[in-house]
Design an enzyme around this catalytic site. Structure first.
Site, PDB file in Angstrom:
ATOM      1  N   ARG A 212       6.535  14.319 105.161  1.00  0.00           N
ATOM      2  CA  ARG A 212       6.192  15.268 106.229  1.00  0.00           C
ATOM      3  C   ARG A 212       7.331  15.311 107.248  1.00  0.00           C
ATOM      4  NH1 ARG A 212       0.415  15.950 105.989  1.00  0.00           N
ATOM      5  NH2 ARG A 212       0.041  16.067 103.739  1.00  0.00           N
TER       6      ARG A 212
ATOM      7  N   GLU B 294       7.695  16.219 110.214  1.00  0.00           N
ATOM      8  CA  GLU B 294       7.136  16.473 111.538  1.00  0.00           C
ATOM      9  C   GLU B 294       7.747  15.495 112.537  1.00  0.00           C
ATOM     10  OE1 GLU B 294       2.986  15.983 110.974  1.00  0.00           O
ATOM     11  OE2 GLU B 294       2.754  17.757 109.710  1.00  0.00           O
TER      12      GLU B 294
ATOM     13  N   ARG C 122       0.386   6.941 114.794  1.00  0.00           N
ATOM     14  CA  ARG C 122      -0.275   7.150 113.501  1.00  0.00           C
ATOM     15  C   ARG C 122       0.463   8.082 112.545  1.00  0.00           C
ATOM     16  NH1 ARG C 122      -5.621  10.922 114.230  1.00  0.00           N
ATOM     17  NH2 ARG C 122      -4.617  12.831 114.982  1.00  0.00           N
ATOM     18  N   HIS C 123       1.687   8.477 112.885  1.00  0.00           N
ATOM     19  CA  HIS C 123       2.432   9.394 112.031  1.00  0.00           C
ATOM     20  C   HIS C 123       3.667   8.728 111.419  1.00  0.00           C
ATOM     21  CE1 HIS C 123       0.133  12.530 114.257  1.00  0.00           C
ATOM     22  NE2 HIS C 123       0.213  13.154 113.096  1.00  0.00           N
TER      23      HIS C 123
ATOM     24  N   GLU D 118      -8.702  10.619 112.022  1.00  0.00           N
ATOM     25  CA  GLU D 118      -8.833  11.229 110.694  1.00  0.00           C
ATOM     26  C   GLU D 118      -8.060  10.433 109.639  1.00  0.00           C
ATOM     27  OE1 GLU D 118      -6.588  13.883 107.927  1.00  0.00           O
ATOM     28  OE2 GLU D 118      -6.433  14.687 109.961  1.00  0.00           O
TER      29      GLU D 118
ATOM     30  N   SER E 259      -8.393  14.549 104.658  1.00  0.00           N
ATOM     31  CA  SER E 259      -8.666  15.964 104.830  1.00  0.00           C
ATOM     32  C   SER E 259      -8.868  16.558 103.445  1.00  0.00           C
ATOM     33  CB  SER E 259      -7.493  16.652 105.535  1.00  0.00           C
ATOM     34  OG  SER E 259      -7.799  18.002 105.794  1.00  0.00           O
TER      35      SER E 259
ATOM     36  N   ARG F 210      -2.831   4.667 106.957  1.00  0.00           N
ATOM     37  CA  ARG F 210      -3.749   4.948 108.054  1.00  0.00           C
ATOM     38  C   ARG F 210      -5.102   4.260 107.842  1.00  0.00           C
ATOM     39  NH1 ARG F 210      -4.130  10.979 110.574  1.00  0.00           N
ATOM     40  NH2 ARG F 210      -1.867  10.662 110.643  1.00  0.00           N
TER      41      ARG F 210
END
Length: 546
Positions: free
Chosen positions: A315, A317, A323-324, A469, A472, A520
């Site tokens: 990812r 991002e 948490r990323h 979360e 998903s 996670r």
């Protein structure tokens, strides 16, 4: 005529006269001095002989560095594990371990704390005639912490529990110790400091006096990750990470799923061009896969019906949060639907419950080890007839509004409100684990199936642990015309993903699935508070090494 009164005195010969008293005293003192000197010389000679005898090292073959291990021989000597020592009282054992700490007492005794993974035992090296020499004790006391040694000794019951070791009821009386691999330079931090609980503010010595200690920050740990990973806590953390993967695989395999392996290089940005990594690919470009989403769906179109994958996910991002990660391990699955997408949601729920139970039942010792450094409330979930708490997106919004969050700010549930919702759910329902169903369509990817009655909603769900979360998922669109329409509405040109669309033109069963972030799940189950602690060598926008 001579005077008769004058008589001549006889002449005395001094040469023939005896020694005087003073002379005799001098001679006596000289004799005594010579005797003392002779005695001193004899004593010195005796001490020298004793020292020479003491310097004869009768234990040379029982200690010292070993030659470089190049697989020269294979004697096949049985090697022992520290974890088995409690049951081996009186036995002679041979084992490899790290020197965690050493403590010398004079020149005749040294205590070692020896470690294998998360297991440790105390060892005693004590001078003994013809077995353990002073030289051997001195050499052993000089071994650097974290050196790797080969030790032979006898397992003996300890008169009292040894609190500094994980095996507390026995110790090893060492007869041989050899160095396999030493340390170059200095350790960046001690394992004792790295193993200390973050909540610990003061430590005390044996006399109850406060002592200074170094707090090892997360960046310092990650910069020297190999050393940090040696702590008992990290040994337990990554044993638990492995266990989650095993439990995931076991559950799905027993439910008719097939493990697949999809490519991580793709010719198109699959879900969102802004969050994929572009890489050079010969004369063109490729993209690192954000997930195995397309491959999973194409496998369903190929009639595999139930598939899963454990593999890296990328990812792009720029999210520098707790948490990323830019690369993490994805646990993904996809399955056909017979009647309703809740079949998928319910299977995922049972999957998580199976993982939670497996961790609690089989790995309680590792959970306890981690809990010493990262104290946390035990992770809770609902069992029995009531089952896992399931809320719709609207119900979740109502809970937040009741707690004072303005409804107009809740088009989506951001990270702050996720955590807030988790606290509210825990207080009301006494669970750390729950599901939210029926997300708004605008919040989901283009391949998400709309709700049959309200097209503004979707047949999608998220799973939560401690208010964050961890999965998903949704029913996917299997109709090519509807899929192409949704792609255009999200700004994705269908022709750019022609192979994907074509898979559905050949006929595909209704299906759904989900994607889980392994790190996670681990972070939240143990409440490690930062996902980097749950990744062996984390990758984030600021870290590509080690």
């Amino acid at each position: 005529m001579a005077d008769p009164q004058q008589v001549e005195e006889p002449v005395v010969d001094d040469a023939n006269a005896g020694p005087s008293k003073n002379e005799l005293k001098k001679r006596q003192k000289a004799l005594e001095k010579e005797q003392k000197a002779a005695e001193r010389a004899a004593k010195q000679q005796e001490l020298a002989a004793q020292k020479a005898a003491a310097e004869v090292d009768y234990a040379t073959e029982f200690y010292g560095p070993l030659p470089l291990h190049q697989s020269q021989t294979r004697p096949q000597l049985p090697r022992a594990q520290i974890s088995s020592f409690s049951a081996r009282d009186g036995e002679t054992v041979l084992f490899r371990a790290r020197v965690q700490t050493s403590r010398a007492q004079g020149n005749k005794m040294v205590f070692l704390n020896l470690r294998q993974r998360s297991d440790s035992v105390q060892a005693l090296v004590l001078v003994a005639p013809e077995k353990v020499s002073k030289q051997m004790v001195k050499w052993t006391a000089g071994l650097a912490d974290e050196s790797i040694v080969l030790v032979q000794g006898v397992v003996r019951k300890s008169p009292e529990p040894i609190k500094s070791a994980s095996v507390q009821d026995v110790e090893i009386h060492v007869s041989q110790v050899h160095l396999i691999s030493g340390i170059e330079g200095r350790l960046p931090f001690t394992l004792e400091d790295a193993s200390r609980a973050d909540t610990e503010e003061v430590i005390y010595d044996a006399d109850g006096k406060p002592q200074q200690f170094n707090r090892v920050l997360l960046d310092t740990r990650l910069n020297s990750r190999v050393i940090d990973l040696r702590t008992p806590t990290n040994q337990a953390v990554f044993k638990l990470q492995s266990a989650i993967g095993d439990l995931f695989r076991q559950f799905l395999s027993s439910n008719g799923f097939l493990e697949i392996h999809s490519p991580k290089l793709q010719g198109a940005a699959t879900e969102s061009g802004a969050s994929v990594f572009k890489v050079s690919y010969f004369k063109g470009n490729a993209f690192l896969a954000q997930s195995p989403q397309l491959a999973k769906q194409m496998a369903i179109a190929a009639d595999f019906e139930r598939v899963y994958e454990i593999g890296p996910v990328f990812r792009a991002e720029d999210s520098n949060t707790h948490r990323h990660l830019t690369e993490f391990m994805g646990l993904d699955l996809e399955m056909t639907i017979e009647e309703h997408y809740h079949e998928v949601m319910e299977l995922l729920d049972n999957l998580f419950l199976s993982i939670f139970r497996g961790l609690r039942e089989k790995y309680s010792n590792e959970i306890a080890i981690v809990g010493k450094q990262f104290p946390a409330d035990e992770f809770k979930w609902r069992e029995g007839p009531e089952g896992t708490l399931k809320l719709t997106f609207r119900q979740a919004i109502d809970i937040l509004v009741e707690d004072g969050v303005p409804r107009e700010t809740l088009d989506d549930i951001n990270t702050e409100n996720e955590k807030r919702l988790g606290r509210l759910v825990k207080a009301k329902y006494d669970t750390d684990y729950f599901i939210i169903d029926k997300f708004p369509m605008e919040l989901r990817p283009f391949y998400t199936m709309p709700d049959s009655e309200d097209p503004t909603l979707s047949n999608s769900y998220d799973f939560f642990m401690r208010g964050e979360e961890i999965l998903s998922g949704a029913q996917r669109i299997h109709d090519p015309a509807l899929l192409a329409d949704k792609m255009r509405s999200k700004g994705v040109e269908p022709d750019s993903m022609k192979a994907y669309i074509d898979a559905f033109r050949m006929g595909c069963a209704p299906h759904g699935g989900g994607g889980i972030g392994l790190e996670r799940v681990l972070m939240l189950f143990l409440k490690l508070n930062n996902i980097r602690r749950a990744s062996m060598f984390p990758r984030d926008p600021k870290r590509l090494d080690p």
